[in-house]
Design a protein around this motif. Structure first.
Motif, short mmCIF file in Angstrom:
data_model
loop_
_atom_site.label_atom_id
_atom_site.label_comp_id
_atom_site.label_asym_id
_atom_site.label_seq_id
_atom_site.Cartn_x
_atom_site.Cartn_y
_atom_site.Cartn_z
N THR A 91 5.09 -2.41 -15.38
CA THR A 91 3.76 -1.80 -15.30
C THR A 91 3.67 -0.70 -14.24
O THR A 91 4.56 -0.54 -13.41
CB THR A 91 2.68 -2.85 -14.97
N THR A 92 2.54 -0.01 -14.27
CA THR A 92 2.32 1.10 -13.33
C THR A 92 1.95 0.63 -11.92
O THR A 92 1.71 1.46 -11.05
CB THR A 92 1.21 2.03 -13.86
N ARG A 93 1.87 -0.69 -11.71
CA ARG A 93 1.76 -1.18 -10.33
C ARG A 93 2.97 -2.04 -9.99
O ARG A 93 2.87 -3.01 -9.26
CB ARG A 93 0.44 -1.93 -10.08
N GLN A 94 4.11 -1.70 -10.57
CA GLN A 94 5.40 -2.30 -10.21
C GLN A 94 5.45 -3.80 -10.51
O GLN A 94 6.03 -4.57 -9.74
CB GLN A 94 5.70 -2.05 -8.72
N ASP A 95 4.81 -4.20 -11.60
CA ASP A 95 4.78 -5.61 -11.96
C ASP A 95 5.43 -5.82 -13.32
O ASP A 95 5.75 -4.87 -14.02
CB ASP A 95 3.33 -6.09 -12.03
N PHE A 96 5.55 -7.11 -13.69
CA PHE A 96 5.94 -7.46 -15.06
C PHE A 96 4.69 -7.86 -15.83
O PHE A 96 3.77 -8.47 -15.26
CB PHE A 96 6.86 -8.69 -15.08
N GLN A 97 4.69 -7.56 -17.11
CA GLN A 97 3.64 -8.10 -17.96
C GLN A 97 4.32 -8.77 -19.15
O GLN A 97 5.10 -8.15 -19.86
CB GLN A 97 2.73 -6.97 -18.42
N LEU A 98 4.03 -10.07 -19.29
CA LEU A 98 4.56 -10.83 -20.41
C LEU A 98 3.45 -10.98 -21.45
O LEU A 98 2.28 -11.07 -21.09
CB LEU A 98 5.00 -12.22 -19.94
N HIS A 99 3.84 -11.02 -22.72
CA HIS A 99 2.84 -11.18 -23.77
C HIS A 99 3.12 -12.46 -24.54
O HIS A 99 4.13 -13.10 -24.34
CB HIS A 99 2.85 -9.97 -24.69
N TRP A 100 2.21 -12.83 -25.41
CA TRP A 100 2.37 -14.01 -26.25
C TRP A 100 2.48 -15.29 -25.42
O TRP A 100 3.29 -16.17 -25.72
CB TRP A 100 3.60 -13.86 -27.16
N ILE A 101 1.67 -15.39 -24.37
CA ILE A 101 1.63 -16.64 -23.60
C ILE A 101 0.64 -17.56 -24.31
O ILE A 101 -0.56 -17.27 -24.35
CB ILE A 101 1.15 -16.38 -22.16
N HIS A 102 1.13 -18.66 -24.84
CA HIS A 102 0.24 -19.60 -25.51
C HIS A 102 -0.54 -20.39 -24.45
O HIS A 102 0.03 -20.78 -23.43
CB HIS A 102 1.06 -20.56 -26.39
N TYR A 103 -1.84 -20.60 -24.72
CA TYR A 103 -2.67 -21.22 -23.67
C TYR A 103 -2.10 -22.56 -23.19
O TYR A 103 -2.19 -22.90 -22.01
CB TYR A 103 -4.12 -21.40 -24.17
N ALA A 104 -1.48 -23.31 -24.11
CA ALA A 104 -0.98 -24.64 -23.72
C ALA A 104 0.27 -24.54 -22.85
O ALA A 104 0.64 -25.49 -22.16
CB ALA A 104 -0.69 -25.47 -24.97
N ASP A 105 0.94 -23.37 -22.89
CA ASP A 105 2.15 -23.18 -22.07
C ASP A 105 1.85 -22.50 -20.74
O ASP A 105 2.73 -22.41 -19.87
CB ASP A 105 3.16 -22.27 -22.80
N ALA A 106 0.62 -21.98 -20.60
CA ALA A 106 0.35 -21.07 -19.48
C ALA A 106 0.62 -21.71 -18.12
O ALA A 106 1.30 -21.12 -17.26
CB ALA A 106 -1.10 -20.57 -19.56
N LEU A 107 0.13 -22.93 -17.93
CA LEU A 107 0.28 -23.57 -16.62
C LEU A 107 1.76 -23.80 -16.29
O LEU A 107 2.20 -23.57 -15.16
CB LEU A 107 -0.49 -24.90 -16.62
N GLY A 108 2.50 -24.24 -17.30
CA GLY A 108 3.94 -24.47 -17.10
C GLY A 108 4.65 -23.17 -16.73
O GLY A 108 5.53 -23.15 -15.86
N ILE A 109 4.25 -22.07 -17.37
CA ILE A 109 4.89 -20.78 -17.07
C ILE A 109 4.53 -20.33 -15.66
O ILE A 109 5.39 -19.84 -14.92
CB ILE A 109 4.49 -19.74 -18.14
N LEU A 110 3.28 -20.55 -15.27
CA LEU A 110 2.89 -20.18 -13.89
C LEU A 110 3.74 -20.96 -12.88
O LEU A 110 4.22 -20.40 -11.89
CB LEU A 110 1.40 -20.48 -13.65
N LYS A 111 3.94 -22.24 -13.16
CA LYS A 111 4.73 -23.06 -12.22
C LYS A 111 6.18 -22.59 -12.19
O LYS A 111 6.82 -22.56 -11.14
CB LYS A 111 4.67 -24.54 -12.63
N ARG A 112 6.68 -22.23 -13.35
CA ARG A 112 8.07 -21.75 -13.42
C ARG A 112 8.23 -20.46 -12.60
O ARG A 112 9.21 -20.27 -11.89
CB ARG A 112 8.39 -21.49 -14.89
N LEU A 113 7.24 -19.58 -12.72
CA LEU A 113 7.29 -18.33 -11.95
C LEU A 113 7.21 -18.63 -10.45
O LEU A 113 7.96 -18.07 -9.64
CB LEU A 113 6.15 -17.40 -12.36
N GLU A 114 6.30 -19.54 -10.10
CA GLU A 114 6.15 -19.87 -8.67
C GLU A 114 7.43 -20.46 -8.09
O GLU A 114 7.74 -20.24 -6.92
CB GLU A 114 4.99 -20.87 -8.48
N SER A 115 8.19 -21.18 -8.92
CA SER A 115 9.41 -21.81 -8.41
C SER A 115 10.45 -20.77 -7.97
O SER A 115 11.36 -21.08 -7.22
CB SER A 115 10.01 -22.76 -9.46
N VAL A 116 10.31 -19.52 -8.45
CA VAL A 116 11.24 -18.47 -7.99
C VAL A 116 10.50 -17.44 -7.13
O VAL A 116 10.97 -16.31 -6.95
CB VAL A 116 11.97 -17.78 -9.17
#
Ligand code: HEM
Ligand code: SF4
Length: 436
Positions: A91-116
């Protein structure tokens, strides 16, 4: 109050906790258990609903100063591959943007990102967005100084800070030491641009403070406040500026007028400076008047460049329209491990990426593998410079499709037009100008 967003924020409470429990509830009770308030506040955790597909979100991360490790890049690649459709956008603010995040997976994905070590707190919403900085901070031979520790300090202070979770609207800061001003300080709400001040035969390093820039339908260029900010004053000054913005209720009345640039425009520099000095309890130092404008058109750090560290190079690789596949991300992480220092990758606000600390003897092999991964350095200037927003593919505000169209334009120009002067192309799907 006619601004409904303010009412939602007031009744919602701490968004970082509230959205998490809403997502937790939705994982067992279904998408429809998310209220309109939840969906609005999801932005505070970087989640925006998709334009077309109910139940899916886009997820934006925060990479302060564009810093990324190999492990983080591989994690984004794994999520893209296993839980999305195999790609991410830079992105234009030096970030990543992921798409197709299913609502039921969202929390798990947030935790996975936080772990790194990746946070999404405040990637969207009425908060301080990602603090942008020069991607080659610390290695650029011509930089005034490495400003990335200050960018990180400011980012850390505001990240997930509940006292700053309800600003009148989105709020953007850049901190950079780069002579090319690659972070575009002119379009930030607040920017700290490294400068040198000469007095009594000695040179002092600090920042030139600019305020009130921003794009969208009513663009303003940031104005120099004639203030020299020492590095150890930066957080204090930025915090007081943010407090002025947070505590001026007029800018909460109408959402379309709720931007810091309007406060600066309405007040003027003198009134703003006085208010800031009152809060600081001291006068601001004047800044030197001879601040240089950047000379490079691209301002992007693409290509192979010698670092200030002898024998080391950085490689800025163009990523067409910022869209990068999981395989490409894994290839870049692998190149970083095999030919770089193993860990140092940076994202740029022009939707490209940079590998740092590559020994001279490894440069040509790194370039070969990048090229095999479709990230060739021998790129036509428009491939390097094309910046594209999200567009109708996912964005609810879009009027036109952008990524595909931009790709077609680049491929057409590559085959037919040899440029004899630099050209930058930015394509946005509506007047909000997310592609700058
Ligand atoms: C009123 C609504 C919006 C306005 C005025 C707006 C404006 C902007 C501007 C001016 C930027 C330039 C980057 C910068 O700040 O340096 C930006 C960044 C961005 N915008 Fe928007 N935008 C809006 C809504 C959206 C929406 C709905 C989406 C997509 C769903 C979106 C996606 C993005 C992305 C991906 C970035 C890069 C941001 C980052 O990494 O933090 N924007 N926006
Ligand atoms: S410029 Fe418009 S279409 Fe493009 S991402 Fe921003 S809001 Fe959406």
């Amino acid at each position: 109050m006619e601004n409904n967003a303010e009412l939602v924020k007031q009744r919602y409470g701490n968004p970082f906790e509230g959205v998490r429990s809403a997502l937790d509830r939705a994982a067992s009770h279904g998408y429809d258990s998310l209220t309109d308030d939840d969906l609005f506040m999801c932005k505070w955790l970087g989640l925006y609903t998709h334009r077309h597909e109910k139940g899916f979100f886009m997820l934006r991360t925060k990479q302060p100063n564009g810093f990324v490790t190999s492990e983080q890049l591989e994690t984004i690649a794994d999520i893209a591959e296993q839980q999305n459709k195999g790609f991410a956008d830079l992105t234009t603010r030096q970030d990543f943007q992921l798409h197709w995040i299913h609502y039921a997976d969202a929390l798990g994905i947030l935790k996975r990102l936080e772990s790194v070590g990746i946070s999404t707190q405040g990637a969207c919403g009425d908060v301080l967005r990602n603090v942008v900085g020069c991607p080659v901070a610390g290695v650029d031979r011509t930089e005034a100084f490495d400003a990335s520790p200050i960018a990180k300090q400011i980012s850390d202070f505001f990240l997930g800070n509940p006292d700053y979770a309800d600003l009148p609207r989105k709020y953007k800061i850049s901190v950079s030491g780069c002579r090319e001003q690659c972070v575009h300080p002119e379009i930030q709400c607040v920017s700290l641009v490294a400068i040198e001040r000469k007095a009594d035969g000695s040179t002092e390093l600090g920042f030139d403070l600019r305020v009130g820039g921003g794009l969208s339908t009513q663009p303003f260029l940031g104005k120099r406040l004639n203030a020299f900010v020492k590095p150890d004053e930066a957080l204090e000054v930025v915090t007081h500026i943010t407090d002025i913005w947070r505590e001026t209720p007029e800018y909460r009345q109408k959402r379309h007028h709720a931007r810091f640039k309007f406060l600066i425009h309405d007040w003027g520099l003198e009134k703003f400076r006085q208010a800031l000095e009152e809060r600081l309890g001291r006068k601001l130092d004047g800044a030197p008047s001879d601040v240089q404008d950047p000379s490079d058109v691209y301002r992007d750090h693409v290509g192979v460049h010698a670092q200030k560290q002898p024998g080391l190079y950085y490689i800025g690789a163009p990523v067409l329209v910022g869209r990068i596949t999981a395989q490409q991300m894994k290839a870049v992480a692998d190149i970083c491990r095999r030919y770089g220092d193993g860990n140092t990758i940076r994202l740029t606000n022009r939707q490209n990426l940079v590998l740092l600390n590559v020994p001279e003897s490894n440069v040509s092999r790194a370039l070969d593998v990048l090229s095999q991964a479709g990230l060739s350095m021998n790129a036509h200037p428009v491939r390097r410079s094309m910046v594209t927003c999200t567009g109708t593919e996912f964005c609810k505000l879009a009027i036109t499709e952008t990524k595909m169209r931009s790709r077609e334009i680049v491929e057409y120009l590559e085959q037919r037009v040899a440029l004899d002067e630099p050209l930058r192309l930015h394509i946005t799907g509506c007047p909000n100008a997310c592609a700058q």
